[in-house]
Design a protein around this motif. Structure first.
Motif, short mmCIF file in Angstrom:
data_model
loop_
_atom_site.label_atom_id
_atom_site.label_comp_id
_atom_site.label_asym_id
_atom_site.label_seq_id
_atom_site.Cartn_x
_atom_site.Cartn_y
_atom_site.Cartn_z
N GLU A 1 0.93 -1.12 0.08
CA GLU A 1 0.02 0.02 -0.10
C GLU A 1 0.90 1.25 0.13
O GLU A 1 0.48 2.38 -0.77
N ARG A 2 2.14 1.25 0.81
CA ARG A 2 2.82 2.44 0.76
C ARG A 2 3.51 2.59 -0.60
O ARG A 2 3.79 3.83 -0.94
N ALA A 3 3.76 1.38 -1.18
CA ALA A 3 4.56 1.57 -2.54
C ALA A 3 3.60 2.05 -3.49
O ALA A 3 3.90 3.10 -4.39
N ASP A 4 2.32 1.71 -3.41
CA ASP A 4 1.27 2.11 -4.60
C ASP A 4 1.16 3.50 -4.26
O ASP A 4 0.75 4.51 -5.16
N PHE A 5 1.06 3.98 -2.83
CA PHE A 5 0.55 5.38 -2.52
C PHE A 5 1.78 6.38 -3.25
O PHE A 5 1.54 7.31 -3.69
N ALA A 6 3.18 5.88 -2.90
CA ALA A 6 4.15 6.73 -3.36
C ALA A 6 4.07 6.77 -4.82
O ALA A 6 4.38 8.13 -5.13
N ARG A 7 4.01 5.73 -5.53
CA ARG A 7 4.02 5.85 -7.00
C ARG A 7 2.96 6.78 -7.30
O ARG A 7 3.06 7.68 -8.34
N LEU A 8 1.77 6.61 -6.88
CA LEU A 8 0.38 7.46 -7.40
C LEU A 8 0.46 8.94 -7.17
O LEU A 8 0.15 9.61 -7.89
#
Length: 198
Positions: A161-168
């Motif tokens: 979730e952190r990785a997705d949020f950072a990317r988006l």
């Protein structure tokens, strides 16, 4: 009973763009909420109250940190691509302020002992900026505080979730950086004009 409408009783005109996208509505609401939280005057007072004095004995200002971050980012970029020296003009561009404002902010950061100014070997009229040891320490501590704060906010999030949020979020910020906000000239006035509620 009359069926006519007055100018102030315009019938609602629906179009495809008036149909709300649920996700965009949530995003807009969340961003507005964040802006209100981070713009609260009492928050800035608490930050200033907890800020230790700078090397010159005066309390550090948010503008000092902005300049420190800008100089650090420009230094990293110039190391990566062999780019130009770090000038006041480059800081102005990075902070998106006019050169005179950047010159004043850089001057304050120099007075606070966080930024150094050396003559440019390329052009004696220009200054080559860098961080002092105190500036490096302030940057490191600020980064650590920021990471701790975000870590607390996202304590229940998975790594994915952190990785997705950072990317988006990075993608969203990059898109916002290249596109001017809606209604840049007259802002709120244009919104009311289109809504027929002048």
């Amino acid at each position: 009973m009359s069926t006519e409408t007055t100018a102030t009783e315009r019938p609602a005109q629906s179009s495809e763009r008036d149909v709300p996208d649920e996700h965009l509505t949530e995003i807009a609401g969340a961003l507005f909420h964040l802006r209100r939280i981070w713009a609260k005057p009492d928050l800035m007072k608490r930050v200033r109250a907890q800020t230790a004095a700078g090397p010159d004995g005066r309390p550090l200002q948010l503008s000092n940190l902005m300049v420190v971050n800008a100089v650090a980012a420009l230094h990293t970029a110039s190391e990566d691509d062999g780019g130009p020296e770090i000038t006041v003009g480059a800081v102005a561009e990075r902070l998106e302020v006019d050169p005179s404002t950047a010159s004043r902010l850089v001057g304050h950061a120099i007075d606070a002992g966080l930024v150094s100014r050396r003559p440019s070997p390329v052009d004696a009229r220009r200054a080559n900026l860098g961080l002092t040891d105190a500036g490096v320490r302030v940057k490191q501590v600020a980064d650590r505080f920021r990471r701790t704060y975000y870590d607390e906010l996202m304590s229940g999030w998975t790594e994915a979730e952190r990785a997705d949020f950072a990317r988006l979020l990075t993608r969203f910020a990059d898109a916002a950086a290249v596109r001017a906000p809606m209604y840049p000239d007259d802002g709120i006035g244009r919104i009311f004009e289109e809504a027929g509620a002048e």
